[in-house]
Each structure stands twice: as structure tokens, then as C-alpha cells.
Design an enzyme around this catalytic site. Structure first.
Site, PDB file in Angstrom:
ATOM      1  CE1 TYR A   1      -6.898 -18.937  14.506  1.00  0.00           C
ATOM      2  CE2 TYR A   1      -6.450 -16.774  15.450  1.00  0.00           C
ATOM      3  CZ  TYR A   1      -6.003 -17.956  14.903  1.00  0.00           C
ATOM      4  OH  TYR A   1      -4.650 -18.182  14.761  1.00  0.00           O
ATOM      5  CG  HIS A   2      -8.063 -19.227  21.867  1.00  0.00           C
ATOM      6  ND1 HIS A   2      -6.968 -18.539  22.335  1.00  0.00           N
ATOM      7  CD2 HIS A   2      -8.750 -19.631  22.968  1.00  0.00           C
ATOM      8  CE1 HIS A   2      -6.998 -18.527  23.655  1.00  0.00           C
ATOM      9  NE2 HIS A   2      -8.069 -19.173  24.072  1.00  0.00           N
ATOM     10  N   GLY A   3      -6.673 -16.404  19.648  1.00  0.00           N
ATOM     11  CA  GLY A   3      -5.311 -15.892  19.497  1.00  0.00           C
ATOM     12  C   GLY A   3      -4.388 -16.438  20.568  1.00  0.00           C
TER      13      GLY A   3
END
Length: 333
Positions: free
Chosen positions: A132-134
Site C-alpha cells: 500500500y502506497h502512503g
């Protein structure tokens, strides 16, 4: 003091001191110095209000500064070791390990960084890490540092095209094996036995996801096809509180319009809060020749979503994430 009062004051001044006092009061009235204290009080209030706002927008730039310091170190290291390059198989190992140690130290000090499930990353052979990309993928930087330190290997990464246009980043991207993502190059890296990290949500997820942690993958399945072609397992990954560390104003319609129209990630990022970070690696999804790319992509998406549902309290809360630095209780390990 009126003009008549000023005139009377001047006429009634019997000595030099009285005259100077009178002139001072006239100057004070002319410059409106009587209200200076009110002005200073307002200014003090504005500083008190806007200082926290300035800080949360400045801290993300400190991460950029740290990246440029890393680049500067690489340039210095390159000059220092240029005579030994011809006699070494990989002259950059020392540089990578040094920077990995620095970034790992930053993660431990600033975020109390922990990583759970590192044993699921193979010591040798290819594997695709899907995460998951913050708003800023600083948790992924910490993960890369841990792979270098504890596994003794480098994880290749796929990044957006715009990153290759940032001045000065070329050397950093080369040393840490970052590519812009043609499927052929990804398959080649995996078949060569390397680890490869990719976020299907990419910049869109970084900008437009929020504290409810939605996965913005759309119908992307190229990453799944890469894993199938390379015949490697996929390891899902998620970092708890990554959205509380840094947040984006991409949810505002104006910045979404700019990105959709010009593909420019112009949304400001704010934060840098020292919240607790815990990275979780899920069970590897093995290669299955009977599963196509669409099915595999959906399976991986569900695996990442399960990590979010298991380890992240929704919606995310900065204060709660800060308090987690001081106790060990969290949703589930």
C-alpha cells in the site's frame, strides 16, 4: 490629544524636560503608538496559530533533504572509491549498507519502526513485494533498509516516471535499482533472482487515498502478469499508521483536476508526525499456472486489504498513532 491640546502643551512648557515630554506625546499620538501593543498582541496570536501549520508542511521537506543528503553521500563515496571500482564486483555495497543503516536508525528513532514477518522474505530467489502506497512511502524506504541489513540483498523497485525527472535523483535510483516499470524489465529482474517491490496504486493512491485507507488500484493487473511470467510468489505488505505519518491534500478537487489533466502530482503533503509505524508482511501467494492475471490481481488485492483490516484502526487518527509510541497494544499482530 487634539491640535488645541498640543498647542497648549507647547505654550505651557516651562522648561526643556516639559517641552520634550510634550513633543513625545505629540509624536506618540501622530504615530498612533498607543495601539502598538494591540498590534503586537495580534501578531503574537497569528504566530501562535500558524507556527504548527508551517511545521507540518516543513517536515515533509526534511525527508526530501534527507534524500538529497543520501545522494550527496553517494557522490562522495563514488569519488572515494573510483580507483577500487575496477577491482570490486560491486563497489556500491558499502554505500548501500551505510545508507540503509542511517535510514533504519531514522525509522527507529522517529517512528519506533517495527517490521513483522521478515522471515517471509526469501533469502534467495525472486519474489514480488506488493504494498500500500502512503502519501510519502517512507515506510517502504525503511523496509528496503531492513532487507539490505538483515537479508544481505537489494530489493529492486518500480517507481513513477516523474521521479526520474527530479534533479539529482539519477544516481540514487541507479544505486538502489529503481526502474520505471516496463513489464519486460520487471520480469527480467525477478527471473534473475532479485526481489522487486511495486505499489499498484502508485501516485494516485499516494495522493488520493486518505485515513480510511482505500486501495486505489483500479483494474491494474500488470503486476500480477509480471509475477506469472517470472513464476515467482507475491508477498503482500502494509504499514500501520502510514497515513498518519504523512497526509496529502489530494482529496481537494483542484489538485485531483491538476493530476487528471496534466499528470503532475502537485498536491501538497504535510505531516512528518512521529507516529508508530509497524510494517506487516502477509503470507506469500505462490505461483499457480492455473490462475490468470485478473484472478491473481484480485487475490493480491484481497490479501493487502486483509492486512489493512487486521492491523489498522479505521479511520486513522494521528493522536492515537502518536500514543502507540508509548505502549505495545495495537489492533492485532
Amino acid at each position: 490629544m487634539s491640535n488645541d491640546g498640543n498647542q497648549s502643551c507647547l505654550e505651557g512648557a516651562e522648561d526643556t524636560i516639559s517641552f520634550l515630554v510634550c513633543v513625545f506625546h505629540m509624536g506618540e499620538e501622530w504615530a498612533d503608538l498607543g495601539r502598538l501593543e494591540d498590534y503586537l498582541s495580534v501578531l503574537e496570536y497569528l504566530v501562535w496559530v500558524f507556527t504548527p501549520l508551517a511545521i507540518v508542511f516543513i517536515l515533509p521537506f526534511l525527508i526530501v533533504i534527507l534524500l538529497y543528503l543520501s545522494i550527496l553521500f553517494l557522490h562522495v563515496y563514488k569519488r572515494k572509491n573510483q580507483l577500487r571500482e575496477a577491482y570490486s564486483n560491486n563497489p556500491w555495497d558499502g554505500a548501500r549498507k551505510t545508507l540503509a543503516t542511517l535510514w533504519d536508525g531514522h525509522g527507529i528513532i522517529w517512528h519506533g519502526y517495527e517490521i513483522h514477518g521478515m522471515a517471509k522474505v526469501p533469502d534467495r530467489g525472486g519474489a514480488l513485494i506488493v504494498y500500500y502506497h502512503g502519501a510519502i512511502p517512507i515506510d517502504y524506504y525503511y523496509f528496503l533498509a531492513n532487507v539490505i541489513i538483515h537479508k544481505g540483498r537489494t530489493c529492486h523497485s518500480v517507481a513513477d516516471h516523474f521521479l526520474f525527472k527530479v534533479p539529482g535523483f539519477k544516481l540514487l535510483l541507479e544505486v538502489f535499482s529503481v526502474m520505471h516499470g516496463p513489464q519486460e524489465e520487471c520480469v527480467k529482474a525477478l527471473r534473475s533472482g532479485h526481489l522487486l517491490g511495486i505499489s499498484p496504486g502508485g501516485v494516485r493512491e499516494a495522493l488520493f487515498s486518505d485515513e480510511t485507507y482505500p486501495l486505489l488500484w483500479g483494474k491494474r493487473k500488470g503486476f500480477a502478469q509480471v509475477a506469472i511470467d517470472a513464476q515467482v510468489p507475491i508477498i503482500p505488505m502494509f504499514t500501520q499508521n502510514v497515513r498518519e505519518g504523512f497526509r496529502s491534500l489530494g482529496t481537494l478537487k483542484f489538485f485531483r483536476w491538476i493530476y487528471d489533466r496534466f499528470r503532475v502530482p502537485a498536491a501538497p503533503v504535510y505531516g512528518g508526525f512521529p507516529v508508530k509505524f509497524r510494517t506487516y508482511l502477509g503470507d506469500p501467494i505462490p505461483y499457480d499456472p492455473n490462475v490468470d492475471a485478473a484472478e491473481l490481481a484480485e487475490k493480491v488485492k484481497m490479501a493487502v486489504q486483509t492486512l489493512i483490516d487486521t492491523h489498522q484502526k479505521i479511520p486513522g487518527n494521528v493522536l492515537r498513532a502518536l500514543l502507540e509510541r508509548f505502549h505495545t497494544r495495537h489492533k492485532e499482530d
